[in-house]
Design an enzyme around this catalytic site. Sequence first.
Site, short mmCIF file in Angstrom:
data_model
loop_
_atom_site.label_atom_id
_atom_site.label_comp_id
_atom_site.label_asym_id
_atom_site.label_seq_id
_atom_site.Cartn_x
_atom_site.Cartn_y
_atom_site.Cartn_z
N ASP A 104 12.03 39.57 -103.21
CA ASP A 104 11.46 40.92 -103.21
C ASP A 104 12.56 41.95 -102.95
O ASP A 104 13.60 41.63 -102.38
CB ASP A 104 10.43 41.06 -102.08
CG ASP A 104 9.30 40.06 -102.20
OD1 ASP A 104 9.04 39.60 -103.32
OD2 ASP A 104 8.71 39.72 -101.15
N1 URA Z 1 8.69 34.92 -100.35
C1 URA Z 1 8.41 36.23 -100.24
O1 URA Z 1 7.36 36.61 -99.78
N2 URA Z 1 9.34 37.10 -100.65
C2 URA Z 1 10.53 36.75 -101.14
O2 URA Z 1 11.34 37.61 -101.49
C3 URA Z 1 10.81 35.37 -101.24
C4 URA Z 1 9.87 34.46 -100.83
#
Ligand code: URA
Length: 237
Positions: A104
Amino acid sequence: MERLDKVISESGRLSRSECKRYVKQKRIKVDGVTAKTSDMKVDKELADIRIDGERLNVKRRVVAILNKPSGYVTSTEDPRDRTVMDLIPEEYRHLGLFPVGRLDKETEGLLVMTNDGDLAHRLITPKNGVRKVYFALFEGKFEQDDIKAFRDGIVLKDGQKCLPADICSYKEGCLILVREGKYHQVRRMMAARKMKVTYLERVMEGDISLHSLERGCFRVLSDEEEILLFKEEKPWF
Ligand code: URA
């Protein structure tokens, strides 16, 4: 032997559709002969492929890791935000690298980047169970029964069931080990157990960790390190 349009698009010189158009316009030659179709088979190591007379540089295969900072999106392009591609050093930009899996925008840490589609697929497919370890800070309380819930497979709020995962308390937060990559997976798994993630960092993939790689920095892996991406360790805590 591989398709001409695949070899050309992987070199980063033209996309597949551009390649098709160039073939129609008779602008591509293979070993001195004008290419008739973009799906003709070529030996990418040996063929002399020329686009408008200029020899194609068949790209070198690269597997690298990036220590992603918060604020960058995991995508090859974005109309608004900075992307992880902006962090690739200039000399690697023409090689067609792309991120493997997704972190993310706010998530930091280890991101594999490669131009090898097969390797990317092997890393992502849950069938291969390549483990990813995250460090999370969160609001809420981590309880012993969360460990069993993670092992049994968390059911997300939308009803999707996750593969068995592990969680343990670490420093002022938790370490979470997963072997798949659903959208916002860790945040949603934690939310399903009433913990709200406030900071998330991927610290390990396979047996590769960031070690001394600084935030925002990029490093090419050696062949030996690449093998570690698929190395299976049994217990991890
Ligand atoms: N899980 C998440 O919630 N976000 C990420 O960026 C990676 C794994």
